[in-house]
Design an enzyme around this catalytic site. Structure first.
Site, PDB file in Angstrom:
ATOM      1  N   GLY A 181       0.844  -1.182   0.000  1.00  0.00           N
ATOM      2  CA  GLY A 181       0.000   0.000   0.000  1.00  0.00           C
ATOM      3  C   GLY A 181       0.870   1.219   0.000  1.00  0.00           C
ATOM      4  O   GLY A 181       2.095   1.135  -0.066  1.00  0.00           O
ATOM      5  N   GLY A 227       0.754   8.181   3.430  1.00  0.00           N
ATOM      6  CA  GLY A 227       1.048   9.568   3.145  1.00  0.00           C
ATOM      7  C   GLY A 227       2.536   9.839   3.023  1.00  0.00           C
ATOM      8  O   GLY A 227       2.957  10.779   2.367  1.00  0.00           O
ATOM      9  N   PRO A 275       5.508   4.462   0.107  1.00  0.00           N
ATOM     10  CA  PRO A 275       4.947   3.126  -0.060  1.00  0.00           C
ATOM     11  C   PRO A 275       5.405   2.140   1.024  1.00  0.00           C
ATOM     12  O   PRO A 275       6.431   2.338   1.651  1.00  0.00           O
ATOM     13  CB  PRO A 275       5.481   2.695  -1.426  1.00  0.00           C
ATOM     14  CG  PRO A 275       6.738   3.474  -1.604  1.00  0.00           C
ATOM     15  CD  PRO A 275       6.552   4.766  -0.880  1.00  0.00           C
ATOM     16  N   LYS A 310       8.530   0.126   5.302  1.00  0.00           N
ATOM     17  CA  LYS A 310       8.001   1.444   4.936  1.00  0.00           C
ATOM     18  C   LYS A 310       9.159   2.223   4.338  1.00  0.00           C
ATOM     19  O   LYS A 310      10.197   2.413   4.965  1.00  0.00           O
ATOM     20  CB  LYS A 310       7.449   2.141   6.172  1.00  0.00           C
ATOM     21  CG  LYS A 310       6.802   3.466   5.857  1.00  0.00           C
ATOM     22  CD  LYS A 310       5.619   3.765   6.760  1.00  0.00           C
ATOM     23  CE  LYS A 310       6.073   4.331   8.089  1.00  0.00           C
ATOM     24  NZ  LYS A 310       4.960   4.760   8.936  1.00  0.00           N
ATOM     25  N   ASP A 337      -3.053   9.570  16.019  1.00  0.00           N
ATOM     26  CA  ASP A 337      -3.681   9.227  14.739  1.00  0.00           C
ATOM     27  C   ASP A 337      -4.266   7.815  14.799  1.00  0.00           C
ATOM     28  O   ASP A 337      -4.051   6.993  13.923  1.00  0.00           O
ATOM     29  CB  ASP A 337      -2.668   9.355  13.602  1.00  0.00           C
ATOM     30  CG  ASP A 337      -3.351   9.434  12.237  1.00  0.00           C
ATOM     31  OD1 ASP A 337      -4.576   9.719  12.204  1.00  0.00           O
ATOM     32  OD2 ASP A 337      -2.676   9.218  11.224  1.00  0.00           O
TER      33      ASP A 337
END
Ligand SMILES: *[C@@H]1O[C@H](CO)[C@@H](O)[C@H](O)[C@H]1NC(C)=O
Ligand SMILES: *[C@@H]1O[C@H](CO)[C@@H](O)[C@H](O)[C@H]1NC(C)=O
Ligand SMILES: *[C@@H]1O[C@H](CO)[C@@H](O)[C@H](O)[C@H]1NC(C)=O
Ligand SMILES: *[C@@H]1O[C@H](CO)[C@@H](O)[C@H](O)[C@H]1NC(C)=O
Ligand SMILES: *[C@@H]1O[C@H](CO)[C@@H](O)[C@H](O)[C@H]1NC(C)=O
Ligand SMILES: *[C@@H]1O[C@H](CO)[C@@H](O)[C@H](O)[C@H]1NC(C)=O
Ligand SMILES: *[C@@H]1O[C@H](CO)[C@@H](O)[C@H](O)[C@H]1NC(C)=O
Ligand SMILES: *[C@@H]1O[C@H](CO)[C@@H](O)[C@H](O)[C@H]1NC(C)=O
Ligand SMILES: *[C@@H]1O[C@H](CO)[C@@H](O)[C@H](O)[C@H]1NC(C)=O
Length: 786
Positions: free
Chosen positions: A475, A478, A481, A496, A593
């Site tokens: 995926g 922000g 990838p 990441k 978050d």
């Protein structure tokens, strides 16, 4: 008496001076006569320097007093009286004779002319040429080819590789004696050419190699209103020259008898020379002041620092009180040249001595790295031309004479052993971590703890992800990838890859590494390690095969997988993870978050909180903090945070409440469409709760097989968590207790609604911004509170 004498001299000069700028064979210039350039800028004649009685033929500024002599013909052969005569022969050779008709000085030429003349040009150049040929290329001889202590506009400083002819500046012996002194400023052709100041054969100062814009050691003058410059390097010659942008400027580059290089500008108003720049400003200008592999920093004490990966050679130079740094530094770990060496980029440098270097204009920086890596004697590489961003410059010796600039300077890639690079990267992270934790932890703890975050080799990760192939992409967040990878040992990992060159990405990286490196809880995603290579920043996590909670919970079909029992376990797991973050870990951390997409599921569908990019550490005694930049996700933000920028553990509690309601109902708070058009999920839940029919909230996908008491308890706790006032909300320890306890729970007050439909009036402007930024389910950044 003196004044009278002076005036007499002046008078005498005016009477006797030629008003012409040329002499032809048969004509001569006697002592006392002068030649003046057509525009009146320069004058040629006989003079005596200082208090000396010796007579020399020289060129000086006509318009400027006192006479500044810029060129001398018979530097080494003065005439002892005023009997000197300058002639030009019919072959075009300038001759200076004394009273006994002996040749004191002469020009030289290999060409011959039919009708030669000597002419003093307005540039200060004395040329011998064919009378009717004004092309400067064809001159037989010119004084600009034999500079003395001044470099004038248009003069070349450099060397012809074919003929070996060199043009360089040399100081006067003293202010009384224009004979060449010990100092010379020249372009050294060895290795990659560089501009150096020498005393005899010893280098005193290095302006450095040309980088397309300036001499590496002399940045800052590349853009100036006074002159433009030119550096030419080809197979035939190398030279530097400058040219005044406006002929009304008067400036010169001079090397004085003490070996100081200065550029002077004539100040019309003050009627004096003004120093425009001085090359040797401080001790960092002294050649190799800090020795090998060390940089010198102006205004720093001590001024010398070993490059990263290097240590002082002798204890002497490690001593702060020492004044002798010339021993320099040595590698901490020898570079082994086993193909695993790497490079560490230093920025803002004056590049090292290039006398043992090699350059190629056409090679890219990437290729340059490869070439350097292949040759074991290569110590560093850099861009040759920073203007074009091309070319390759490679060093084969110890790196000497580097200066660190604060705002300018160049990048230098220095070879280091792989293990050393690892160590440095690790230290860099430790520095972040120490910085953040400084206040909290004792020293011994810091060291022990921080060294444990593993650095993982970039090649290993690239290999594990098939070179970051599209097929491995899980995926895109922000910040870049996320990939799946499989290590050689079979271990699955998630990677990441923070977006390159993104300041935000780097911030997130530091944050995440800093905060969760040592957090360990079964309900938090585990960070295995990180990787830094060049611009790459990678975070390596445990791999979660069952994706994230939103993938299941909001999907009609997949949500059936989550029966009540599983949902309850997920709620409980998230609560425990959050409790650990807020209270049980040594750092108190606010996630900021929390949302379904940040709850990952392992292969037994246990929840793990992930994504600490926005997380903040929170001091023990601090109960809330304010931020200018509200970040988080629309639909999960508590009212006080969204509107006031205040965050505290209680803002996470609010998000948790929203999460629980979403888990129970299978519906998103954001974009909720209930039976009453104007209601949000929170409003809807509140309404059903007040009407004592909360079980109607339960997701149809769960069916009827659920524990009513547990569901009610969940909804009750969720509503307590989303109350308007942070102080009314329970803390996470209480939430965990309430979720698993049997005790009766308090009755919740009305939730703090946070949706555009019922924002407080004062927040209208903020709400329009939110509409701009909020994409469904994605994280909002850059939202300024009122
Ligand atoms: C130099 O010029 C003078 C006349 O100005 C002349 O008498 C003398 O012979 C010339 N000398 C030479 C060597 O040409
Ligand atoms: C002229 O120069 C020669 C050679 O340098 C020298 O021997 C002679 O003494 C000089 N004559 C005078 C009068 O200076
Ligand atoms: C003049 O040129 C010749 C040959 O080019 C050279 O040998 C000689 O040293 C030169 N003389 C001067 C004074 O430059
Ligand atoms: C050169 O400088 C003079 C005086 O400062 C000014 O009047 C003139 O316009 C300048 N010329 C150019 C081409 O800039
Ligand atoms: C490495 O570079 C040096 C200096 O240019 C050269 O002498 C040497 O042959 C090179 N070695 C290899 C293996 O290319
Ligand atoms: C890359 O992967 C292959 C097999 O997947 C393995 O044989 C090789 O050792 C790996 N290389 C590195 C550097 O990890
Ligand atoms: C990755 O790329 C490198 C060079 O670009 C190549 O040598 C290597 O075989 C690639 N590995 C995989 C697994 O595709
Ligand atoms: C979760 O992942 C495991 C391992 O990949 C798999 O066996 C299991 O079926 C998955 N569970 C669901 C609900 O998809
Ligand atoms: C959580 O809240 C309860 C009740 O208000 C309080 O007694 C307890 O000290 C709090 N726990 C922490 C760790 O703040």
């Amino acid at each position: 008496m003196e004044i009278v004498l002076c005036l007499c001299m002046f008078f005498f000069l005016i009477i006797e001076s030629f008003t012409q700028d040329i002499i032809i064979p048969g004509q001569s210039i006697k002592d006392g006569e002068t030649l003046r350039s057509a525009g009146g800028s320069f004058e040629l004649g006989f003079f005596s320097p200082g208090s000396s009685k010796n007579r020399y033929v020289g060129i000086w500024y006509k318009k400027i007093s006192p006479g500044t002599v810029v060129w001398v013909a018979n530097r080494e052969t003065p005439i002892s009286d005023r009997s000197g005569v300058l002639n030009i022969t019919s072959q075009g050779i300038l001759t200076l004779l004394n009273s006994s008709n002996s040749l004191v000085w002469s020009s030289n030429t290999s060409k011959t002319a039919e009708s030669p003349v000597a002419q003093l040009l307005d540039s200060g150049n004395l040329v011998v040429k064919e009378r009717n040929d004004n092309n400067l290329e064809n001159v037989l001889w010119e004084s600009f080819d034999y500079p003395c202590d001044n470099l004038l506009s248009g003069m070349k400083l450099g060397r012809n590789f074919v003929t070996g002819f060199e043009r360089y500046i040399s100081s006067w012996k003293s202010t009384e004696d224009p004979a060449p002194g010990q100092y010379s400023l020249r372009i050294e052709p060895r290795g990659y050419p560089q501009l150096v100041l020498k005393k005899g054969s010893e280098i005193l100062f290095r302006a450095g190699s040309w980088n397309g814009l300036y001499f590496s050691g002399k940045p800052g003058l590349e853009q100036n209103p006074v002159y433009s410059y030119d550096f030419v390097l080809n197979n035939i010659e190398v030279y530097y020259k400058y040219e005044h942008r406006n002929s009304s400027f008067v400036s010169r580059y001079s090397l004085n008898p003490l070996g100081v290089i200065q550029r002077f500008m004539w100040n019309e108003r003050k009627n004096d020379w003004e120093i425009f720049s001085t090359a040797q400003a401080d001790q960092c200008a002294i050649y190799a002041f800090c020795g090998a592999y060390a940089t010198c920093t102006t205004n720093k004490s001590p001024p010398c620092t070993c490059l990263e990966g290097f240590v002082p050679r002798s204890t002497k130079s490690g001593d702060l009180n020492s004044v002798d740094w010339s021993d320099g530094c040595v590698r901490r770990t020898p570079s082994v040249c086993d193909g695993k060496d790497g490079f560490l980029k230093h920025t803002g440098l004056k590049l090292p001595d290039t006398s043992h270097s090699w350059a190629d204009k056409s090679i890219s920086l990437q290729e340059c790295e490869k070439i350097c890596l292949r040759n074991c004697s290569c110590t560093a590489y850099a861009n040759l031309d920073i203007l074009k961003g091309t070319g390759c410059l490679i060093w084969f010796n110890d790196l000497i004479d580097m200066t660190e600039f604060t705002e300018v300077g160049q990048d230098l890639h220095i070879r280091l052993a792989a293990s050393e690079l690892d160590r440095i990267q690790r230290l860099t992270i430790v520095v972040f971590v120490l910085y953040v934790r400084k206040k909290k932890l004792r020293k011994e703890d810091e060291k022990k703890e921080e060294m444990e975050l593993p650095m993982i080799d970039f090649a290993t990760i690239a290999n594990a992800t098939n070179n970051f192939s599209e097929n491995n992409m899980l995926g895109r967040g922000g910040f870049g990838p996320v990939y799946k990878g499989i290590l050689v040992e079979g271990q699955e990992i998630a990677i990441k890859r923070l977006s390159k060159n993104s300041g935000q990405g780097l911030e997130e990286f530091k944050n995440e590494v800093t905060l969760i490196a040592k957090l360990q809880h079964r309900n938090l995603v585990k960070l295995f390690g990180c990787c830094i290579k060049g611009e790459e920043r990678l975070l390596i996590y445990e791999y979660m095969p069952n994706k994230s909670l939103d993938y299941f919970i909001f999907d009609k079909t997949r949500s059936r997988v989550l029966d009540w029992h599983r949902r309850m376990r997920i709620v409980d797991g998230i609560a425990r993870g959050l409790l650990y973050l807020h209270h049980d870990s040594r750092l108190r951390i606010i996630h900021r978050d929390l949302k379904t997409s940040n709850i990952l599921l392992d292969n037994s569908m246990n929840p793990k909180i992930s994504d600490f990019g926005l997380a903040r550490k929170f001091c023990g005694d601090q109960t809330e903090d304010k931020t200018k930049r509200v970040v988080g996700t629309y639909g999960y933000m508590s009212p006080e945070y969204a509107f006031g920028g205040c965050f505290s553990p209680k803002s996470d509690v609010f998000s948790f409440g929203v999460l629980v309601l979403e888990i129970v109902t299978g519906k998103r708070n954001r974009g909720f469409s209930g039976p009453d058009q104007d209601q949000t999920l929170l409003g809807h839940a509140w309404k059903l709760w007040m009407e004592e029919r909360p079980l109607e909230l339960v997701d149809n996908a769960i069916g009827d097989s659920y524990n009513v008491a547990e569901v009610l308890r969940c909804i009750n706790v969720a509503l307590l968590c989303v109350q308007q006032r942070p102080e009314d909300r329970p803390n996470m320890s209480l939430v965990v207790l309430m979720l698993c306890g049997e005790s009766t729970l308090p009755h919740p007050k009305q939730p703090g609604f946070f949706l555009e439909r019922n924002l407080p009036p004062a927040a209208d402007s903020a709400s329009s911004k939110q509409e701009l930024y909020s994409l469904d389910g994605s994280t909002i950044t850059a939202l300024e509170p009122r």
